[in-house]
Design an enzyme around this catalytic site. Structure first.
Site, mmCIF file in Angstrom:
data_model
loop_
_atom_site.group_PDB
_atom_site.id
_atom_site.type_symbol
_atom_site.label_atom_id
_atom_site.label_comp_id
_atom_site.label_asym_id
_atom_site.label_seq_id
_atom_site.Cartn_x
_atom_site.Cartn_y
_atom_site.Cartn_z
ATOM 1 N N GLU A 137 -114.556 13.507 13.405
ATOM 2 C CA GLU A 137 -113.406 14.179 12.763
ATOM 3 C C GLU A 137 -113.197 13.663 11.335
ATOM 4 O O GLU A 137 -112.071 13.446 10.893
ATOM 5 C CB GLU A 137 -112.139 14.044 13.621
ATOM 6 C CG GLU A 137 -112.273 14.836 14.916
ATOM 7 C CD GLU A 137 -111.002 14.931 15.718
ATOM 8 O OE1 GLU A 137 -109.946 15.111 15.125
ATOM 9 O OE2 GLU A 137 -111.108 14.824 16.946
ATOM 10 N N GLN A 152 -113.405 -12.205 19.482
ATOM 11 C CA GLN A 152 -113.568 -13.589 19.026
ATOM 12 C C GLN A 152 -112.667 -14.535 19.830
ATOM 13 O O GLN A 152 -113.110 -15.594 20.286
ATOM 14 C CB GLN A 152 -113.216 -13.667 17.528
ATOM 15 C CG GLN A 152 -113.649 -14.935 16.849
ATOM 16 C CD GLN A 152 -115.157 -15.010 16.679
ATOM 17 O OE1 GLN A 152 -115.852 -14.002 16.750
ATOM 18 N NE2 GLN A 152 -115.659 -16.216 16.488
HETATM 19 C C1 LIG Z 1 -118.876 10.301 19.793
HETATM 20 C C2 LIG Z 1 -118.890 11.491 18.886
HETATM 21 C C3 LIG Z 1 -118.201 12.649 19.283
HETATM 22 C C4 LIG Z 1 -118.244 13.794 18.466
HETATM 23 N N1 LIG Z 1 -117.626 14.944 18.914
HETATM 24 C C5 LIG Z 1 -117.731 16.085 18.161
HETATM 25 C C6 LIG Z 1 -117.186 17.309 18.656
HETATM 26 O O1 LIG Z 1 -116.586 17.385 19.735
HETATM 27 N N2 LIG Z 1 -117.372 18.431 17.904
HETATM 28 C C7 LIG Z 1 -118.035 18.416 16.719
HETATM 29 O O2 LIG Z 1 -118.159 19.463 16.087
HETATM 30 N N3 LIG Z 1 -118.568 17.261 16.227
HETATM 31 C C8 LIG Z 1 -118.423 16.093 16.932
HETATM 32 N N4 LIG Z 1 -118.965 14.919 16.460
HETATM 33 C C9 LIG Z 1 -119.724 14.935 15.195
HETATM 34 C C10 LIG Z 1 -119.008 14.218 14.089
HETATM 35 O O3 LIG Z 1 -117.930 14.980 13.619
HETATM 36 C C11 LIG Z 1 -120.055 13.916 13.007
HETATM 37 O O4 LIG Z 1 -120.900 12.915 13.537
HETATM 38 C C12 LIG Z 1 -119.426 13.459 11.715
HETATM 39 O O5 LIG Z 1 -118.786 14.539 11.064
HETATM 40 C C13 LIG Z 1 -120.466 12.868 10.753
HETATM 41 O O6 LIG Z 1 -121.526 13.757 10.605
HETATM 42 P P1 LIG Z 1 -123.048 13.216 10.764
HETATM 43 O O7 LIG Z 1 -123.146 12.473 12.034
HETATM 44 O O8 LIG Z 1 -123.942 14.361 10.534
HETATM 45 O O9 LIG Z 1 -123.187 12.164 9.605
HETATM 46 P P2 LIG Z 1 -123.457 12.503 8.056
HETATM 47 O O10 LIG Z 1 -122.738 13.721 7.662
HETATM 48 O O11 LIG Z 1 -124.921 12.419 7.829
HETATM 49 O O12 LIG Z 1 -122.730 11.279 7.354
HETATM 50 C C14 LIG Z 1 -123.252 9.948 7.522
HETATM 51 C C15 LIG Z 1 -122.405 9.001 6.733
HETATM 52 O O13 LIG Z 1 -122.437 9.315 5.356
HETATM 53 C C16 LIG Z 1 -121.234 8.905 4.738
HETATM 54 N N5 LIG Z 1 -120.631 10.062 4.048
HETATM 55 C C17 LIG Z 1 -120.643 11.343 4.453
HETATM 56 N N6 LIG Z 1 -119.971 12.122 3.579
HETATM 57 C C18 LIG Z 1 -119.519 11.301 2.604
HETATM 58 C C19 LIG Z 1 -118.764 11.492 1.421
HETATM 59 N N7 LIG Z 1 -118.293 12.705 1.082
HETATM 60 N N8 LIG Z 1 -118.509 10.410 0.638
HETATM 61 C C20 LIG Z 1 -118.942 9.185 0.999
HETATM 62 N N9 LIG Z 1 -119.657 8.946 2.107
HETATM 63 C C21 LIG Z 1 -119.941 9.970 2.904
HETATM 64 C C22 LIG Z 1 -120.314 8.401 5.879
HETATM 65 O O14 LIG Z 1 -120.416 6.993 5.976
HETATM 66 C C23 LIG Z 1 -120.916 9.048 7.087
HETATM 67 O O15 LIG Z 1 -120.616 8.341 8.284
HETATM 68 C C24 LIG Z 1 -118.921 13.753 17.241
HETATM 69 C C25 LIG Z 1 -119.580 12.582 16.834
HETATM 70 C C26 LIG Z 1 -119.566 11.468 17.648
HETATM 71 C C27 LIG Z 1 -120.296 10.247 17.187
#
Ligand SMILES: Cc1cc2nc3c(=O)[nH]c(=O)nc-3n(C[C@H](O)[C@H](O)[C@H](O)COP(=O)(O)OP(=O)(O)OC[C@H]3O[C@@H](n4cnc5c(N)ncnc54)[C@H](O)[C@@H]3O)c2cc1C
Length: 393
Positions: free
Chosen positions: A368, A341
Site C-alpha cells: 500500500e 533485543q
Molecule cells: C505481503 C504483501 C501483500 C501485498 N498485498 C497486495 C494486495 O493485496 N494487492 C495488491 O495489488 N498488491 C499487494 N502487494 C503489492 C505491494 O503493493 C507492492 O509490493 C508494492 O507496491 C511495491 O511494489 P514492488 O514490490 O513492485 O516494488 P517496486 O515498485 O519495485 O519498489 C521497490 C522499492 O523501490 C523503492 N521505491 C519505489 N518507488 C519509489 C519512489 N517513488 N521513490 C523512492 N523509492 C521508491 C521502495 O523502496 C520500494 O520498496 C502486496 C505486497 C506484499 C509484500
C-alpha cells in the site's frame, strides 16, 4: 495489560470506546487462531477467521450496508485493526482485506455490485484487491493488464501479483487498462468473481509472515459491462481513493503490533532477573522502554488524526494518511526490534510472540505504498500546500 488511555483522546466518540471494549473481550476469548505455516493451514485459518469475525458482527464496518449506505467510519476501522493486530496478525489481515477488497464497491459500486457486500460483511464471501503487477508495483499507472471491449464484453488479459487473499477470495477488485487515455487516465476497475473462466491462480507466494498470497493470471477472462466499478478511465482515481481511506488502517495495524511488543517487553523486564535484580532496574532498559512508548504514542496520534480527519468529511487525507502509515510502520519496526533485543535469545526463538511480530511487521513498510513512496507523497503535498499559500514561507 495494554495502555488504552488513548481511547479518551478527543478523536473518539463513546461508540468507538464501546466498540473497543467489546472487541477486546471478543479477542481475548477467540484469538489467536492456531495454525501451521503451510499454505493450506494458513488458508484454512484465514477462512475460519473471516467466518468467526463475520459471525461476531466485526466485519460490518469494512463495507457500507447496501440497505442503508453510510460513510465508512475510519476510526472504527483503525481501532479494530489495532486491536486485532495486538492479538493475532492473521486476524488483522482477514479483517483488513474484507475492507480493501470491497472498498471500491463501497465507494463507487452500483446497487447490484453492492449486493456482494451483504456477504462480505457477514463473512460469507472473501474479497481481494488486485492492483499490483510484476512490472508495476509502486509505478501503478504503468500497468500492463488490459481490458479490451470486444462485442459486448470486456476481455481481461494479463497478470496481477502479490494479491492478498489470492487463492481463497470469492471476488477480486481488478484494475486494468481500458485505454481512454495514456497512463493513469486509461485504467478502469472491475468486480471479478473468482469463478470467472480465464481467471487462474498461477502461483501461490510464500512470505516471511505467512498469509494467503497469489499471482493471478487472466487469459481472456470475459466480463459483462456491468462488472465495471465506476466509469471508464476512473480506475486509477478509484484505487487512490480506496488506498487513501484504508492507508491509515495500515498504520493502525502497525500500532497494534508495536503495542504488543511494548507490553511483552514490559512483562519481560519485570519478570526476568539479571545481576540480582529485575531487568527493568537497568536504566538503559528503562531508556529502551521509554523510547518504545514514545514511538507508540506518536504513531497513535498520527494514525487517529488521519482517521478523525477522514471521518470529519475531508475529501482526501493524502498527507495525513501518508504520515500515519510511514511513521507508524517504520517506528513499529524499531519498537519490535528493541523488543527482540530485550528478550535476548528468546526474542529470536521460533514461535515466540516477538519473533513473529518481527516477521509480521516487515511487509507493512512495503505494501500500500512503500515508505520511500510515502515520503515523496508527503513532500509533494507540502509543496502543493505552499503553492496554495496554506503553509507560511
Ligand atoms: C505481503 C504483501 C501483500 C501485498 N498485498 C497486495 C494486495 O493485496 N494487492 C495488491 O495489488 N498488491 C499487494 N502487494 C503489492 C505491494 O503493493 C507492492 O509490493 C508494492 O507496491 C511495491 O511494489 P514492488 O514490490 O513492485 O516494488 P517496486 O515498485 O519495485 O519498489 C521497490 C522499492 O523501490 C523503492 N521505491 C519505489 N518507488 C519509489 C519512489 N517513488 N521513490 C523512492 N523509492 C521508491 C521502495 O523502496 C520500494 O520498496 C502486496 C505486497 C506484499 C509484500
Amino acid at each position: 495489560m495494554p495502555d488504552r488511555s488513548f481511547l479518551s483522546w478527543p478523536f473518539f466518540e463513546d461508540r468507538h470506546r464501546e466498540h473497543a471494549e467489546r472487541l477486546e473481550a471478543w479477542c481475548a476469548a477467540n484469538l489467536p487462531v492456531a495454525h501451521g505455516e503451510g499454505i493450506e493451514d494458513v488458508d484454512a485459518a484465514c477462512r475460519r477467521l473471516v467466518k468467526i469475525l463475520g459471525e461476531g458482527g466485526w466485519l460490518k464496518p469494512t463495507a457500507v450496508d447496501p440497505e442503508n449506505p453510510q460513510k465508512l467510519d475510519v476510526r472504527t476501522l483503525c481501532i479494530t485493526r489495532e486491536t486485532l493486530a495486538r492479538h493475532d496478525g492473521l486476524a488483522d489481515f482477514a479483517f483488513a482485506m474484507q475492507g480493501l477488497g470491497t472498498g471500491a464497491i463501497s465507494l463507487f459500486g452500483t446497487p447490484e455490485q453492492r449486493e456482494w457486500l451483504e456477504r462480505t460483511r457477514r463473512g460469507e464471501a472473501i474479497s481481494a484487491f488486485a492492483l499490483s503487477e510484476p512490472r508495476s508495483g509502486s509505478d501503478v499507472a504503468n500497468m500492463d493488464m488490459t481490458a479490451a471491449w470486444v462485442g459486448d464484453e470486456y476481455v481481461l488479459s494479463g497478470e496481477k501479483t502479490w494479491i492478498s487473499n489470492g487463492g481463497i477470495a470469492d471476488i477480486y477488485c481488478v484494475f486494468a487498462r481500458t485505454g481512454e487515455a495514456p497512463g493513469a487516465r486509461g485504467i478502469s476497475a472491475f468486480l471479478v468473481p473468482a469463478d470467472t473462466p480465464g481467471l487462474r491462480i498461477a502461483e501461490r507466494l510464500e512470505t516471511i509472515a505467512p498469509h494467503p498470497l497469489a499471482l493471478l493470471s487472466f487469459e481472456e477472462a470475459r466480463l459483462p459491462a456491468t462488472a465495471m466499478i465506476g466509469r471508464p478511465g476512473e480506475g486509477f482515481r478509484i484505487a487512490m481513493t480506496v488506498l487513501d481511506t484504508f492507508r491509515p488502517t495500515v498504520g493502525a495495524a502497525a500500532l497494534g503490533f508495536a503495542r504488543r511488543a511494548l507490553d511483552e517487553s514490559f512483562s519481560r523486564a519485570q519478570g526476568r532477573d539479571l545481576f540480582g535484580a529485575p531487568l527493568f532496574d537497568l536504566q538503559m532498559v528503562q531508556g529502551h522502554l521509554a523510547d518504545m512508548a514514545l514511538d507508540v504514542d506518536a504513531a497513535a496520534l498520527l494514525v487517529y488524526r488521519a482517521a478523525w480527519a477522514k471521518d470529519q468529511g475531508a475529501a482526501r487525507i493524502t498527507r495525513e494518511a501518508a504520515m500515519a502509515k510511514l511513521f507508524a510502520t517504520d517506528r513499529a519496526q524499531e519498537v519490535i526490534d528493541r523488543a527482540v533485543q530485550l528478550h535476548g535469545g528468546d526474542g529470536v526463538r521460533k514461535g515466540h510472540v516477538v519473533e513473529s511480530l518481527y516477521r509480521e511487521i516487515r511487509a507493512l513498510r512495503i505494501y500500500e505504498g512503500a515508505s520511500d513512496v510515502q515520503k515523496v507523497v508527503i513532500a509533494r503535498q507540502l509543496m502543493g500546500a505552499r503553492d496554495a499559500g496554506a503553509v507560511g514561507s
